[in-house]
Design a protein around this motif. Structure first.
Motif, mmCIF file in Angstrom:
data_model
loop_
_atom_site.group_PDB
_atom_site.id
_atom_site.type_symbol
_atom_site.label_atom_id
_atom_site.label_comp_id
_atom_site.label_asym_id
_atom_site.label_seq_id
_atom_site.Cartn_x
_atom_site.Cartn_y
_atom_site.Cartn_z
ATOM 1 N N SER A 1 0.814 -1.216 0.000
ATOM 2 C CA SER A 1 0.000 0.000 0.000
ATOM 3 C C SER A 1 0.848 1.267 0.000
ATOM 4 C CB SER A 1 -0.899 -0.007 1.239
ATOM 5 O OG SER A 1 -1.671 1.167 1.283
ATOM 6 N N LEU A 2 0.472 2.208 -0.888
ATOM 7 C CA LEU A 2 1.067 3.542 -0.917
ATOM 8 C C LEU A 2 -0.077 4.547 -0.855
ATOM 9 C CD1 LEU A 2 3.678 5.277 -1.254
ATOM 10 C CD2 LEU A 2 3.142 5.353 -3.702
ATOM 11 N N PRO A 3 -0.169 5.329 0.244
ATOM 12 C CA PRO A 3 -1.240 6.325 0.357
ATOM 13 C C PRO A 3 -1.120 7.429 -0.693
ATOM 14 C CG PRO A 3 -0.176 5.946 2.493
ATOM 15 C CD PRO A 3 0.673 5.284 1.444
ATOM 16 N N ALA A 4 -2.242 8.058 -0.992
ATOM 17 C CA ALA A 4 -2.245 9.214 -1.898
ATOM 18 C C ALA A 4 -1.274 10.257 -1.364
ATOM 19 C CB ALA A 4 -3.648 9.795 -1.999
ATOM 20 N N GLY A 5 -0.576 10.937 -2.275
ATOM 21 C CA GLY A 5 0.366 11.979 -1.869
ATOM 22 C C GLY A 5 1.468 12.166 -2.882
ATOM 23 N N THR A 6 2.417 13.013 -2.517
ATOM 24 C CA THR A 6 3.581 13.279 -3.352
ATOM 25 C C THR A 6 4.822 12.826 -2.595
ATOM 26 O OG1 THR A 6 2.524 15.147 -4.440
ATOM 27 C CG2 THR A 6 4.922 15.069 -4.547
ATOM 28 N N TYR A 7 5.673 12.095 -3.292
ATOM 29 C CA TYR A 7 6.847 11.481 -2.691
ATOM 30 C C TYR A 7 8.078 11.744 -3.550
ATOM 31 C CZ TYR A 7 3.169 8.834 -0.389
ATOM 32 O OH TYR A 7 2.042 8.482 0.320
#
Length: 171
Positions: free
Chosen positions: A92-98
């Motif tokens: 799992s990777l949550p919504a956002g900017t990385y």
């Protein structure tokens, strides 16, 4: 009349100088910024990166050493944005900017990293404790890709540069 001619001539030369300076500046950018965006698994993703060139150099295992964190682009760290939660390589990777990094390996899988500190210069201040997600992926050999590009596919994305493609699956 003479002053009007001089003013027009001066204006012409100033404009010509400014335009030629801009053209030279645009040609001299060795790793221009680029981006790609698309929809994968119902999420809109965008990858923003500096696009370096091979220029006859040995890239992985040379310019970019094996076993060290690489910014996956040039200059500023590459950023990866998703507007929805996604599954990357089954995790799992949550919504956002990385910030997006890779750790190249001479043989076997590479480490792909999504770091919470999106805005950073290269990987110089990379902090592993800020990683949101780390996954392992298997690179593939491709024909020479002179300039680094990211490609979004219906099943994920890949970083393609030199003779290496680093595919990352998204569900």
């Amino acid at each position: 009349m003479r002053k009007l001619f001089q003013l027009k001539a001066l204006s012409f030369f100033v404009c010509a100088f400014l335009l030629s300076s801009m053209a030279i500046a645009q040609k001299s950018i060795p790793s221009p910024r680029d981006s790609v965006s698309g929809t994968v698994a119902g999420a809109h993703i965008k990858i923003w990166y500096g696009s370096p060139s091979v220029k006859g150099r040995k890239i992985f295992g040379g310019l970019e050493p094996y076993g060290k964190v690489y910014r996956a682009g040039a200059n500023e760290a590459t950023t990866f944005t998703t507007d929805k939660n996604i599954m990357v390589e089954g995790k799992s990777l949550p919504a956002g900017t990385y910030a997006f990094f890779v750790i190249p390996a001479e043989k076997g899988p590479w480490t792909v990293i999504f770091n919470k500190t999106a805005k950073q210069w290269g990987a110089f201040k990379y902090d592993e404790s800020k990683d949101q997600l780390r996954v392992m992926v298997t690179p593939k050999e491709i024909p020479l890709q002179e300039r680094m590009v990211y490609v979004i596919t219906p099943h994920g994305f890949s970083m393609n540069w030199d003779k290496t493609s680093v595919p990352v699956s998204i569900k």
